[in-house]
Design an enzyme around this catalytic site. Structure first.
Site, PDB file in Angstrom:
ATOM      1  CD  GLU A  85      -6.723   1.803   2.863  1.00  0.00           C
ATOM      2  OE1 GLU A  85      -7.400   2.611   2.218  1.00  0.00           O
ATOM      3  OE2 GLU A  85      -5.520   1.997   3.162  1.00  0.00           O
TER       4      GLU A  85
ATOM      5  NE  ARG B 115      -4.854  14.326  -0.891  1.00  0.00           N
ATOM      6  CZ  ARG B 115      -5.321  13.079  -0.945  1.00  0.00           C
ATOM      7  NH1 ARG B 115      -6.196  12.748  -1.884  1.00  0.00           N
ATOM      8  NH2 ARG B 115      -4.934  12.191  -0.061  1.00  0.00           N
TER       9      ARG B 115
ATOM     10  NE  ARG C 271      -5.229   2.851  -1.254  1.00  0.00           N
ATOM     11  CZ  ARG C 271      -4.979   4.056  -0.774  1.00  0.00           C
ATOM     12  NH1 ARG C 271      -3.804   4.299  -0.210  1.00  0.00           N
ATOM     13  NH2 ARG C 271      -5.871   5.006  -0.840  1.00  0.00           N
TER      14      ARG C 271
ATOM     15  CG  HIS D 172     -10.743   6.931   0.667  1.00  0.00           C
ATOM     16  ND1 HIS D 172     -11.189   8.232   0.765  1.00  0.00           N
ATOM     17  CD2 HIS D 172      -9.404   6.985   0.864  1.00  0.00           C
ATOM     18  CE1 HIS D 172     -10.169   9.044   1.008  1.00  0.00           C
ATOM     19  NE2 HIS D 172      -9.070   8.295   1.081  1.00  0.00           N
TER      20      HIS D 172
ATOM     21  CG  ASN E  45      -1.947   1.105   1.200  1.00  0.00           C
ATOM     22  OD1 ASN E  45      -1.789   2.107   0.520  1.00  0.00           O
ATOM     23  ND2 ASN E  45      -3.006   0.930   1.977  1.00  0.00           N
TER      24      ASN E  45
END
Length: 373
Positions: free
Chosen positions: A354, A215, A65, A154, A12
């Site tokens: 994840e 962001r 990922r 996501h 990831n």
């Protein structure tokens, strides 16, 4: 978990982090996590060092990922040179994420050339968005020529949180209508109906939606056009500011993009940053709820959603119209329902995992008959 379950290496690569995990079933056997940008030239050495530390485990597959699969990778699929080239050709869709992810793909393929590698895109969870939710109100010619549509992100986090929430509520996934919010370095909100994503705050890129750590989230496009005229900002200056110096960091006048730091600081600037963040997240949650015919639950996940009760409280305090009350802190460290037993709408907190969803999706591609997902 059975000892015969395949061991999956999950990779990831975030915009400024790297997580390597060896997963068997739903157990992490070993892991390495670094919170810094990975030098592509050092990627292979980093992976080789990690594998050398756990040399007695036979890796059966690798799951990578991929933040933005675009049209090239709409669902998890086995890596080959052609697929890598197609993703690389559109790396400008997610310039913070795709280049380091592809560097890791190539590094790990060199380290483990004899095992299958699978790309697992975050966008796959949203691939079935209804047309009305996926379509931008832009000229049809632009949409057709450039493939302009909402992709959503996501997805690995949402897929894991959805399944865990269904277990906590003791209800089948297809029967649930929920809003989920992933709050971390990147932040988004997603509406799920009948087990599928029907709307989400992020769109063509991971820059749209609610404010994030650094962001901006959604900004008036007219203001951006104004900034690009009259020698105010160049395109590169605008991109750098929106992606690296906005969000919580910009709101706090450069103090921090980490909600933990801002909660501790307690000064007016930090408090304003947190209030703007909670306002925008709660507003997006309410907007996503309009895609549902009822709201069974609100789910918080991501590092902030999982481990920042002050932020959860501030968000929930603004959602009384949705039947959401202030959540209890509850027992930290476990997935849990944090709303009152008689609450109109359940509020859940789910740890982001994840790496476990990556392993599940990787095995589902390689062994579809076994039913890993």
């Amino acid at each position: 978990m059975a000892s015969s379950d395949p061991v999956v290496l999950t990779v990831n690569a975030g915009s400024s982090s790297l997580r390597l995990n060896l997963v068997r079933g739903e157990q992490v056997l070993a892991g390495r996590h670094t919170e810094q940008s990975l030098d592509p030239d050092a990627a292979q050495e980093t992976v080789a060092d990690f594998l050398g530390e756990v040399g007695d485990l036979d890796v059966a597959a690798v799951g990578h990922r991929l933040v933005h699969g675009g049209v090239a990778v709409p669902a998890p699929m086995v890596v080959d040179d052609e697929i890598v080239a197609q993703v690389a050709a559109r790396e400008d869709l997610a310039p913070l994420h795709i280049p380091p992810a592809l560097a890791l793909v190539e590094a790990v393929r060199r380290c483990l050339p004899d095992v299958p590698h699978v790309l697992c895109p975050d966008t796959a969870f949203h691939a079935g968005l209804p047309e009305y939710a996926a379509t931008y109100p832009l000229p049809e010619e632009w949409r057709r020529r450039y493939g302009l549509r909402r992709y959503g992100f996501h997805g690995l986090s949402y897929a894991w949180a959805l399944r865990r929430a269904a277990g906590l509520l003791d209800r089948p996934v297809p029967e649930l209508q929920m809003v989920l919010t992933h709050l971390g370095g990147g932040c988004s909100v997603c509406a799920v109906r009948d087990g599928r994503s029907v709307d989400t705050s992020m769109g063509f890129t991971p820059l749209e939606g609610v404010p994030m750590s650094k962001r901006s989230g959604s900004i008036d496009p007219g203001m951006l056009l104004w900034l690009l005229t009259g020698n105010r900002l160049s395109v590169s200056e605008l991109r750098e500011g929106l992606e690296h110096r906005s969000g919580l960091l910009g709101l706090s006048d450069g103090r921090s993009g980490d909600t933990r730091d801002l909660v501790k600081a307690g000064d007016p600037t930090s408090e304003l940053a947190l209030t703007v963040f909670a306002h925008r997240v709660s507003r997006e949650i309410a907007a996503e709820a309009t895609s549902l015919s009822r709201l069974d639950a609100l789910v918080f996940t991501g590092e902030i959603g999982w481990d920042q009760p002050e932020v959860r409280e501030a968000v929930c305090d603004r959602l009384g119209l949705l039947g959401i009350g202030r959540p209890a802190i509850g027992d930290p460290g476990i997935d849990r329902v944090v709303s009152a037993p008689d609450a109109e709408t359940a509020v859940l907190v789910i740890e982001p995992r994840e790496e476990l969803q990556l392993a599940r999706e990787t095995l589902s591609v390689l062994y579809p008959a076994v039913g890993y997902v």
